[in-house]
Structure formats: C-alpha cells, structure tokens
Scaffold this motif. Structure first.
Motif, short mmCIF file in Angstrom:
data_model
loop_
_atom_site.label_atom_id
_atom_site.label_comp_id
_atom_site.label_asym_id
_atom_site.label_seq_id
_atom_site.Cartn_x
_atom_site.Cartn_y
_atom_site.Cartn_z
N UNK A 1 38.98 27.63 34.53
CA UNK A 1 37.64 27.90 35.74
C UNK A 1 38.06 28.98 36.45
N UNK A 2 39.00 29.49 36.69
CA UNK A 2 39.33 30.43 37.55
C UNK A 2 40.12 31.70 36.85
N UNK A 3 40.80 31.44 36.05
CA UNK A 3 41.79 32.55 35.45
C UNK A 3 42.69 33.22 36.57
N UNK A 4 42.87 34.52 36.54
CA UNK A 4 43.67 35.28 37.38
C UNK A 4 42.61 35.71 38.60
N UNK A 5 41.55 35.08 38.73
CA UNK A 5 40.65 35.17 40.01
C UNK A 5 41.48 34.41 41.38
N UNK A 6 42.19 33.46 40.80
CA UNK A 6 43.07 32.86 41.62
C UNK A 6 44.37 33.78 42.54
N UNK A 7 44.76 34.62 41.47
CA UNK A 7 45.83 35.66 42.00
C UNK A 7 45.01 36.33 43.10
N UNK A 8 43.83 37.05 42.58
CA UNK A 8 43.22 38.03 43.46
C UNK A 8 42.44 37.48 44.67
N UNK A 9 42.15 36.12 44.87
CA UNK A 9 41.55 35.82 45.85
C UNK A 9 42.27 34.47 46.82
N UNK B 1 57.10 39.26 38.20
CA UNK B 1 57.88 37.93 37.92
C UNK B 1 57.02 36.84 38.11
N UNK B 2 55.74 36.87 38.54
CA UNK B 2 55.28 35.62 38.71
C UNK B 2 54.82 34.78 37.47
N UNK B 3 55.23 33.73 37.25
CA UNK B 3 54.85 32.88 36.07
C UNK B 3 53.71 32.17 36.15
N UNK B 4 52.95 32.10 37.45
CA UNK B 4 51.83 31.33 37.37
C UNK B 4 50.82 32.22 37.14
N UNK B 5 50.91 33.42 37.67
CA UNK B 5 50.28 34.80 37.21
C UNK B 5 50.12 34.90 35.61
N UNK C 1 44.59 41.53 34.78
CA UNK C 1 43.54 41.92 35.77
C UNK C 1 43.34 40.55 36.61
N UNK C 2 43.55 40.90 37.84
CA UNK C 2 43.51 39.86 38.92
C UNK C 2 42.15 39.61 39.58
N UNK C 3 41.08 40.18 38.74
CA UNK C 3 39.73 40.07 39.25
C UNK C 3 39.32 40.23 40.66
#
Lengths: 520, 256
Positions: free
Chosen positions: A94-102, A217-221, A264-266
């Motif tokens: 749904x979100x990809x790395x948009x989660x990281x950015x937002x 380091x972030x494995x979630x990203x 890309x963290x979108x």
C-alpha cells in the motif's frame, strides 16, 4: 515587522511535517502512559503501527512491526509467522517507503535533528554503498539470528535487543525516566550501556548526516523499499517527460539513483524542482475522469485553440474542486481518528484490567505470607521471555539446595494461564518449585513490578518481610546471597505498610498451583 | 552586515555548535560507561542524577548554541546555494550516450564491465566463505552464551561487509576514471541523432503492458496479504502479537 512576518510564513510547517506530527501523535496516543510511567496493555496493541515505534514506549498505542516480526520468527519452530508476513506485505504494497517519509516517528525525530544548523555531510558514492548495510542488518539481525536461535528454542529478537534506538529512547528512557520507576533502574547493565552508546551515536550522527539511521541501519526501511515501485502511495516519474537534468537527484538527500527507487522515501522534495513536471504523486490523475481528458484531446485534434483552452480550464476547475473536497474529507476523517484515539486511550480506557476478585482456589494452594519460618522467593515470568526461561533452571537448583528452608513460588502471567503448564510439565516435571499464575497480573504490581516488564524476583525472609526485589534477570550468586540473608533474619514485628518498598511485610494471597502440593 | 561577514558568521556558529554537540555526545557516552563500570547494579536514581548534573553545563551550552545559531541565521540570512545538477557522472554518461557513442567509448565501457564482473565474483566468493562460517556457528555448544554467538556472527558479518565495501570502493574509484574518460570523449564527439535502444522483446512487451502488469501484481499481492493475515489471525498470530506487545521482556528491548 514585514521581515518577521515573511520569516514566519516561510518557516511554517509543511504539509509533510504536519502529517509526520499527526502520525507520531496517533501512534503514541496513550499520553497518560507518559504521566504514569506505564505502557498501554489493552487489546488494540494487536494492531501494528507501520513505522518504527517501540511498544515499550509508555505512549505506544500499537505494536511495532519489526519487533512483532522478530518475535514471530523466534516462535517459527512452533508456528509460521503468517500474520506478520501478511501485515508487512500489506503495508509495503500500500505505502512502500512513503511510511518512512510520512508516518515513521523515528524518521520525524531524525528530520528534526537534521534541522540543527551544522555542517552537513552530503551524499556521495560512499554513502550510496553504505546504504546497502541496512539489508545486511535485515538479513542478520531480523531474519537469520532469530531463526537460528528458534531452532534451539531460544527467543532472541536480535535487532530489538542489540540495535534498535527506538526501544532505548522511547522504552528505556521514556519508561525508566519516570520518577515512579526509578527502582527499576537496577535492571540496567552492559546491554543497556551498549544500546545507549548506539543511541547517542545515531542521534549525533543524524544531526550531521540526513536520516543516518534510516539510510544505513533501518531494516524496516529496507523491507518497505522492496515494494517502492509497486506501492499505491508514493512518487512516480513520467519517463517521456524526463530530460535527465539530474535536478531531482541533486535535491534529494537520500541515496537514490533515480526517483522512486528502493532508497526513495517519497518525501516529495523533488517534485517542485523538476523543470518539466515529470515527477508527481501516484494517483494524482485520479481526480480527472477519462472522458474529461478525451474532451480536451478532441478539441486539440480539431485544432481549435480557443476551444481547447476553454475545455482545459473547465477540467482544471473541476479537478481543483474535487481536490478541495477530498482534502476536507481527508482532514475531517484524520482529525476524527486522532480525537477518537486520544479520547479512547486517555479517558475511556481503564488501563490493564482490574484484578479479578480472588476466588477461593480449589485444590493445591500456596500463600507467601503464611510461609513464616522459611524464605520465600517469588518469581514472575513468561514463556515469551528468554531471560525468564534462562533463570528458571538456576531457581530449580537453588530450590533443591535449600529444600525445606526456602520455598520458590513461580508465577506466570494471566495471559499464559493455559500455555505455561505445558512448558512446566515438559521442562520441570519433578521440580521442588511451586508453579502458579497471577490473576490479572495484580500481585506482580502489588509487589512493585513495572506492568508488562518481566522478569521480576522478590525475596521474603523467614518473617515474610521483603528483603530484595530484582527487576530483570537475577544471577544465581545474587539470589543465593539473598536466601542466606533471609535465613539469618531475626524475629521482627514488622507492620504491613502500603507501598512497595523493600522492608515491608509481604501481602499474602492464595495461589492455585499448577504442580506440587502446597507445603504446610 | 555584508554577505561575506554573514557567511563567516554562519560558518563560525556551525563549527562551534558541531563541537558542542560532539562533546556533549561523548560526555553522555562516557558518563553511561562510567556508571556501568562502577560495579553490580550500578544504575540508580542517584548515580544517573549525579552523571546528568556533571554534564549539565555542556548540555545547557549545547541547547543555548542550537537556539542562538537558529536565531542568528534567521536574523542574518544567507541565500542558500542551489544544488548542482549531475551528482553522479553515470547520469551524465547515460544522457550523452543517448545522443551517440564512439568505438573508444565502447572499449572503455567494455573494460569497465569486466572490472564490475570481477567485483561480483569476489563478492560471491566472500559471501560463500561467510555463509560456510555461519553454518559452522550453528553448531555452537548448547551451554554457550548466546551473546557470544551473536557477537561472533556480527563481527564476521561486519568483516564480510567491510571487505565487500572496500572492494566496491576501490572498483568504483577505478571505474570513475573510465567514466570520466568516456564522458570527456563523448562531449567532444557527440552527435545529435539518438542511438536506437536494443529491442529486447520482453522489455518491449513489459513497456507496452506496464499498467496491466502492475495492476495484476498489486491485486495478487493484496490477495496474498489478506490470506496470510486471515490465516494468521485464525491460528493465533494476532494474539501472539498482543502478548508480546503488552508483556515486555525487558532484556529483549535492551534493558539489561
């Protein structure tokens, strides 16, 4: 005054910053937890927040996906981690790395730290190569180590235990920094020292290097980055319009090779710098119906410039109206969700369930306060907790050594009422220890335990006075010393005092036992 | 204030603030390690309070520095320099290659490709060696401390990553020399007519049906995710997540 006004206007928080703050508040909506120094223990914690937010944070309203994934993998010899795989797949898709950015609270912390005005280390080939380190962290600490130890029936969420700064900052410091939890500081040792050092390195580095933890380091990203190209939310690049000027790459502070790749963290910082408007948000065309585009195209084909312009203006007005309505609806929904969460967690939720009335147990029972003449060791544990399981064999050894002089009461949580007896029957079939369960986890809290934080061991002397309380694991030597001290205690006329201080007479309670007969 | 003086002011403030931040960070680390080395169960309210009071002055100076720098930069602003384009030479090379190429450029590109292949072979060799070691680690003694095992695995992985990283850095450094040469040659002899891209049938088909492929993939993954979640809920996966989230093993989150 004009200068000040302009400065304020140019430094207002962006929409992205507002969404980040909103998400941080939503995933930490249990504000009263900060005031009381207690974590939320209600049923909503079976939902995972999408970003890195340790569930040991007093304000955490949902579980951490990385912690839950590791715990699921550590139990994978008994049960496949399908629920967590499904959750990660859903969020990623749904979100990809948009989660990281937002949406990630720890990402927000790093963004704010990076705003401190110091010289900054720009991205380069070295940082691009180092960005692959997070896949190594994902592979080793999140997947390989937990699985490897799961094969040996050992629970080891390696990333949470050895690396995660969110756990140290929000859980460790957030929880133990509360004045009421000062006595729990005794459980800290080499592991916390290592993690605190790591936390300081991450925090200071984030000031000089953009998103130091996220990038390297972030494995979630790392996990979400694998879904970036197919995620529904995020940035997209229209290649026909792209002229490869490189301005988007130059503007971006992440180690991207092209817009929308796995780094890309979108965040959308590249959108305004693109000279040909080739970069946009995915789904931005959803406000235009196909027939409306067709009208503009038909007018263009007829070569009627005025008609084309009018049609385009009509479409643009309609799109703007639709976007405005959508924004209003989205804002109302988001604010309602946040308000509902704040009201639920801080007003309606009554915390951990009040201890059920103590029924008169049937069968074998034990009451610590009636065990005068012997030292009593009360331990609180759980099968999910590896240090708890590691120390039980030592208790068993001591129970045998001090048989007749000391009694060991091992209490599991209400949550494991049905699961623990199987574990006990398998591992301690002939033990001298007495096993019971703590209804509502009430006794644990009465004896000064930090709700939800295991293990804990309390030692009473021969008079029933509390002489030691050990939050966290206790070593064989330490416990043996406490037992010997308890055995040498003289007579006392101690009073039952309120509170949880060492030196009080222990409150008693009848515990129904899983195994051995009560000792009279 | 002139632009030059403003820039000097910004630079000075940044440097002073950087030093303060690093010093405060180091002091925090030293204090924590100092408390730990004091003995058994050294972390108490008193010891933590004493450590914090010792670093109160540099800490407050740092906070003051952050605020002061922000205020000074707001009062004496300097226009930010627009970022340069083309952060990577490879982007420039790709753009120029679309306009044309030469035999010398092709020869350089071939040598660059050979170097990359050699890098990948070395990467595979080191990875295989590491995996063989990790498989051995699986047979650790039953009574071995798992902290020691984790440290051993981590050190070996760091060594592996370090070797790979260094090798990649060297290869990349050498490749940059080739790329710079190719870019220089192309800039001298570039033509306006674009070189048509090689027509790989699969790539062409994917390009033509990109939207349909993407939609199918998303639908398939969505279905898989929902099925996995439903299966997990039915088999108690959700309850396990709740159990771990409300009952914390303190050592498992680093409080130990």
């Amino acid at each position: 005054m004009g200068k000040v006004k302009n400065w304020i206007l140019s430094h207002l928080p962006t929409k992205r910053r507002l969404i980040q703050l909103y998400a941080a508040l939503l995933f930490n909506a249990n504000l009263k937890g900060f005031g009381k120094g207690r974590i939320y223990q209600g049923p909503i914690k079976n939902i995972c927040a999408p970003g890195l937010n340790c569930y040991s944070c007093p304000g955490a309203s949902a579980a951490c996906p990385l912690g839950a994934l590791q715990n699921a993998l550590t139990a994978s010899n008994a049960k496949a981690a399908t629920y967590m795989f499904g959750i990660i797949l859903l969020y990623g898709m749904l979100f990809g790395r948009w989660i990281c950015g937002f949406l990630c609270p720890f990402g927000l912390i790093q963004d704010l730290l990076h705003k401190i005005k110091t010289p900054k280390l720009k991205k380069n080939r070295v940082t691009r190569m180092l960005s692959y380190l997070k896949y190594v962290v994902l592979g080793l600490f999140v997947i390989v180590l937990p699985l490897m130890f799961a094969a040996r029936d050992v629970i080891l969420p390696a990333f949470c235990k050895y690396i995660c700064p969110s756990g140290t900052l929000l859980g460790g410091i957030g929880l133990l920094g509360h004045p009421d939890n000062a006595e729990q500081l005794g459980m800290l040792g080499p592991l916390f020292t290592w993690k605190f050092v790591l936390l300081i390195i991450f925090v200071v580095a984030s000031i000089f290097i953009y998103r130091f933890f996220c990038r390297f380091f972030c494995p979630l990203g790392a996990l979400y980055g694998l879904f970036n190209k197919i995620a529904l939310f995020g940035i997209k690049l229209e290649k026909p319009k792209c002229i490869d000027c490189g301005r988007c790459l130059a503007k971006c502070e992440m180690d991207i090779r092209h817009v929308g790749d796995h780094e890309c963290i979108n965040c959308g910082a590249c959108i305004p710098v693109c000279p040909t408007k080739a970069i946009s948000w995915k789904g931005s065309q959803v406000f235009i119906a196909p027939n409306e585009i067709a009208v503009v195209k038909a007018a263009a084909e007829k070569d009627a410039a005025e008609e084309t312009q009018k049609a385009a203006e009509r479409v643009e007005k309609t799109v703007e109206k639709r976007k405005f309505v959508t924004k209003i609806v989205a804002v109302v929904l988001m604010l309602s969700l946040l308000a509902g969460a704040l009201v639920y967690y801080n007003v309606l939720d009554k915390g951990a369930a009040a201890a059920p009335p103590v029924e008169t147990p049937v069968g074998d029972t034990f009451n610590p306060a009636k065990n005068q003449g012997k030292v009593t060791v009360i331990n609180f544990w759980g099968t999910w907790c590896q240090p708890c399981k590691d120390e039980l064999p030592h208790f068993d050894e001591l129970a045998t050594e001090f048989d007749g002089r000391a009694t060991f009461l091992i209490l599991n949580t209400e949550f494991e009422k049905e699961k623990a007896p199987d574990y006990i029957a398998t591992h301690f079939p002939e033990s001298k220890m007495l096993f019971g369960y703590d209804a509502g986890d009430a006794y644990f809290q009465t004896l000064g335990g930090l709700p939800g934080a295991y293990p804990m061991t309390v030692v009473l002397d021969v008079n029933g006075v509390i002489i030691a309380r050990h939050p966290g694991a206790v070593s064989y030597e330490e416990l043996k010393a406490d037992i010997e001290k308890g055995l040498s205690a003289g007579p006392t006329t101690g009073l039952v005092l309120p509170g949880k201080n060492v030196g009080n007479l222990c409150y008693g309670q009848e515990f129904a036992l899983h195994n051995a007969k009560s000792e009279d | 204030m002139s632009l030059k003086n403003r820039k000097l002011l910004h630079l000075s403030c940044s440097i002073v603030l950087s030093v303060l931040l690093v010093v405060t960070g180091v002091l925090l680390i030293v204090s924590c390690v100092g408390i730990y080395r004091e003995g058994d169960s050294p972390f108490t309210r008193e010891s933590v309070g004493a450590a914090l009071s010792r670093i109160a002055v540099p800490g407050c100076l740092t906070l003051f520095g952050i605020v002061a720098t922000a205020v000074l930069r707001a009062v004496f602003p300097v226009e930010e320099v627009a970022p340069r384009t083309d952060p990577y030479d490879e982007m420039t090379l790709a753009r120029l290659k679309r306009k044309g190429t030469t035999s010398e450029v092709e020869a350089l590109a071939h040598r660059r490709r050979v170097l990359r292949i050699e890098y990948v072979i070395a990467l595979i060799a080191v990875t295989v060696a590491s995996l063989l070691f990790l498989l051995k680690v699986k047979n650790y003694p039953a009574d071995a401390s798992y902290n020691d095992v984790v440290i051993a695995c981590t050190l070996w992985t760091v060594l592996w990553f370090g070797l790979v990283f260094l090798h990649g850095l060297v290869t990349d450094f050498i490749c940059r020399a080739f790329i710079k040469q190719e870019v220089r040659l192309l800039r001298e002899t570039v033509e306006k007519t674009p070189v048509p891209a090689a027509a790989c049938p699969l790539r062409l088909w994917l390009k033509k049906h990109k939207k349909q492929v993407l939609l199918s993939l998303r639908c398939a993954l969505l279905v898989v995710a929902v099925v996995l979640i439903a299966f997990g809920i039915l088999h108690g996966g959700m309850a396990d997540v709740l159990g771990k989230a409300i009952n914390i093993c303190t050592e498992c989150i680093g409080l130990g």
